[in-house]
Design an enzyme around this catalytic site. Sequence first.
Site, mmCIF file in Angstrom:
data_model
loop_
_atom_site.group_PDB
_atom_site.id
_atom_site.type_symbol
_atom_site.label_atom_id
_atom_site.label_comp_id
_atom_site.label_asym_id
_atom_site.label_seq_id
_atom_site.Cartn_x
_atom_site.Cartn_y
_atom_site.Cartn_z
ATOM 1 N NE ARG A 103 -3.820 -1.982 2.566
ATOM 2 C CZ ARG A 103 -4.374 -2.415 3.678
ATOM 3 N NH1 ARG A 103 -4.000 -1.895 4.842
ATOM 4 N NH2 ARG A 103 -5.284 -3.372 3.654
ATOM 5 C CB CYS A 134 -11.786 -2.326 6.314
ATOM 6 S SG CYS A 134 -11.011 -2.810 7.871
ATOM 7 C CB SER A 164 -15.550 -9.654 10.762
ATOM 8 O OG SER A 164 -15.978 -8.314 10.617
ATOM 9 C CG HIS A 247 -14.675 -1.651 10.808
ATOM 10 N ND1 HIS A 247 -14.875 -2.828 11.494
ATOM 11 C CD2 HIS A 247 -13.429 -1.754 10.248
ATOM 12 C CE1 HIS A 247 -13.795 -3.607 11.359
ATOM 13 N NE2 HIS A 247 -12.915 -2.971 10.617
#
Length: 342
Positions: A103, A134, A164, A247
Site C-alpha cells: 500500500r 477497511c 471480523s 466498522h
Amino acid sequence: MSKKATYDVAIVGATGAVGETLLSILEEREFPIGELVPLASARSAGGKVKLGRREFVVKNLADYDFKGIDIAFFSAGGSVSREHVPRAAAAGAVVIDNTSEFRYRDDIPLVVSEVNPHAIAQYTTHGIIANPNCSTMQMLVALAPIHRAVGITRINVATYQSVSGAGRSGLEELGRQTAALLNFQDADPKKFPAQIAFNLIPHIDEFQPNGYTKEEMKMLWETRKILEDSRIEVNPTAVRVPVFYGHAEAVHIETREKITAEAARVLLEKAPGVVVIDERKAGGYPTPVSHAAGKDETFVGRIREDISHPRGLDLWVVSDNIRKGAALNAIQVAELLIATYL
C-alpha cells in the site's frame, strides 16, 4: 469495452472470511469469470468452495503457477502476499492485494473505487493494485466529496472496529467468549490482547514508536496517498468492539472553507456508494447491525457542525468491513480494470 468476454481469476485465501465474501460477490455481480482457481495453504488445499452452484477444488498456493491468470485477488495476509504476489504478477496476472504489504509504495496504486479510480492506470508498473485498509476506505468514501468541494485540513477520527476485521479467528473468539461468560465461565483471550466479549480494546495492530498503533498510522498514510494531498493531518484512535460485522467511525473534520451541515448532507446524498441516514430522532442514524452488515454501501449520519471549531463538521460513518472494506472494493477495482485497461 473490454477485449475479452471472460477472465481467468485466482483467489488466494479462498477459504478465509474475505475469500468467501469475494466468491459471493463475484456471483452476485455476475463477474465475467472464465476459469476460477481458489488457492490456499497446503492445510486447506483439497477442500472445496462454491461459486453459485459450481464447486471448485482448492489448490495449494505454494506450487501453483499463475501463468494464464488474468486477475488474482490476494487476501491471505501480508507474509503470503510478500512471497507470492511478485511471482503472480511476473506470470502476467494483475494482482489486487488486500493486505498492507504494497500500500505504501509510491509506484503501486492504492485505490478506492469511488474516490480515485484514475489511479488504477498505474498498475502497469508492477502489475499490482493495493486495496486500502477497511477503516480508511469507508472514511474516504464519505469524506472525498467534502474534500473535493471545500478541502479538508484535519481529520480527527475514532474507529469502532468489529472482530471480523481480525479474520475468522476474531469472529470465533467473540462467539466463544460470549457463550463462556453467559455460562459463568472465564473468557480466556487468545486472538485479542484482552477479553473482547462485553468489552472495548483500544489496540489494533502493533504499537509504533510514536505511541500510535499501526492500524492508526495506516489511516494517516493511506488518506494522504488516496486523496493525493500530503497536507491533510489525521489524528486516529482505533478501538476493537464486540460486534461481528461492520466498522463505525466518529469523524470530526476541519475544512479549508466553511461548509454547513446541510450543504455536506446534499453532497453526500449525491455521492457514489454513500447512503445518508440522518434524522435527528431515535433510530435516525446508521448502525453496524441494522444497516451496514451484509450491505455494499457506506452509511453516513449524525451530520452536524462542530460547535468547537468555526470550520468543523462531525459525521458518523458505518460500513461492512468485509464487504466494502475488502471484497467488494477489490471486485469494483477489477471491474474498472477490465472495463478500461484489459
